[in-house]
Design a protein around this motif. Sequence first.
Motif, mmCIF file in Angstrom:
data_model
loop_
_atom_site.group_PDB
_atom_site.id
_atom_site.type_symbol
_atom_site.label_atom_id
_atom_site.label_comp_id
_atom_site.label_asym_id
_atom_site.label_seq_id
_atom_site.Cartn_x
_atom_site.Cartn_y
_atom_site.Cartn_z
ATOM 1 N N UNK A 189 2.320 79.722 37.303
ATOM 2 C CA UNK A 189 2.361 78.366 37.848
ATOM 3 C C UNK A 189 3.697 77.654 37.640
ATOM 4 N N UNK A 190 4.730 78.367 37.192
ATOM 5 C CA UNK A 190 6.013 77.728 36.866
ATOM 6 C C UNK A 190 7.044 77.814 37.983
ATOM 7 N N UNK A 191 6.730 78.506 39.061
ATOM 8 C CA UNK A 191 7.726 78.774 40.099
ATOM 9 C C UNK A 191 8.253 77.500 40.772
ATOM 10 N N UNK A 192 7.463 76.435 40.784
ATOM 11 C CA UNK A 192 7.914 75.181 41.404
ATOM 12 C C UNK A 192 8.672 74.287 40.426
ATOM 13 N N UNK A 193 8.733 74.691 39.180
ATOM 14 C CA UNK A 193 9.373 73.898 38.146
ATOM 15 C C UNK A 193 10.804 74.392 37.920
ATOM 16 N N UNK A 194 11.654 73.479 37.476
ATOM 17 C CA UNK A 194 13.043 73.824 37.152
ATOM 18 C C UNK A 194 13.243 73.736 35.639
ATOM 19 N N UNK A 195 13.838 74.771 35.067
ATOM 20 C CA UNK A 195 14.147 74.760 33.631
ATOM 21 C C UNK A 195 15.363 73.868 33.403
ATOM 22 N N UNK A 196 15.145 72.775 32.690
ATOM 23 C CA UNK A 196 16.228 71.823 32.415
ATOM 24 C C UNK A 196 16.977 72.195 31.139
ATOM 25 N N UNK A 197 16.239 72.447 30.081
ATOM 26 C CA UNK A 197 16.826 72.833 28.787
ATOM 27 C C UNK A 197 15.942 73.898 28.167
ATOM 28 N N UNK A 198 16.564 74.734 27.355
ATOM 29 C CA UNK A 198 15.820 75.777 26.653
ATOM 30 C C UNK A 198 16.349 75.868 25.226
ATOM 31 N N UNK A 199 15.448 76.201 24.313
ATOM 32 C CA UNK A 199 15.797 76.312 22.906
ATOM 33 C C UNK A 199 15.183 77.580 22.327
ATOM 34 N N UNK A 200 15.915 78.229 21.451
ATOM 35 C CA UNK A 200 15.386 79.337 20.665
ATOM 36 C C UNK A 200 14.929 78.737 19.348
ATOM 37 N N UNK A 201 13.623 78.881 19.051
ATOM 38 C CA UNK A 201 13.023 78.217 17.900
ATOM 39 C C UNK A 201 12.506 79.261 16.922
ATOM 40 N N UNK A 202 12.841 79.128 15.629
ATOM 41 C CA UNK A 202 12.274 80.050 14.649
ATOM 42 C C UNK A 202 10.793 79.750 14.447
ATOM 43 N N UNK A 203 9.984 80.800 14.452
ATOM 44 C CA UNK A 203 8.548 80.645 14.258
ATOM 45 C C UNK A 203 8.127 81.194 12.912
ATOM 46 N N UNK A 204 6.829 81.462 12.785
ATOM 47 C CA UNK A 204 6.294 82.001 11.538
ATOM 48 C C UNK A 204 6.618 83.489 11.421
#
Length: 101
Positions: free
Chosen positions: A57-72
């Motif tokens: 469902x993301x094809x109509x959306x534009x990626x504005x910002x992205x972050x690499x986040x440390x998880x558990x």
Amino acid sequence: MKKLIMSLAVASIATLSFAHTPVNNTAPTVISQSQDKVEVKPEDLPEPVKATLAAAPYSEWKAEKAYLVPGENETKYYEINLSKGEETATVKLDKDGKVIQ
């Protein structure tokens, strides 16, 4: 002369009493330093993540910002801010493009 010797003795005792450093017998504290998220250009995202963003469902959306986040457990995921017109959303994807939450 007696006054001089007494003055030196008092000064020596005073100096020694101020120079005493108390010993701390507590166990050392381990401080865990958490890393903050790191900004990634949307065009630099891994191919599996780009493929997920290109599909419904993301094809109509534009990626504005992205972050690499440390998880558990030393894992990492991508937090991507999306926009579609006036709407905004955030999606979290692992390195394989799978949605996490």
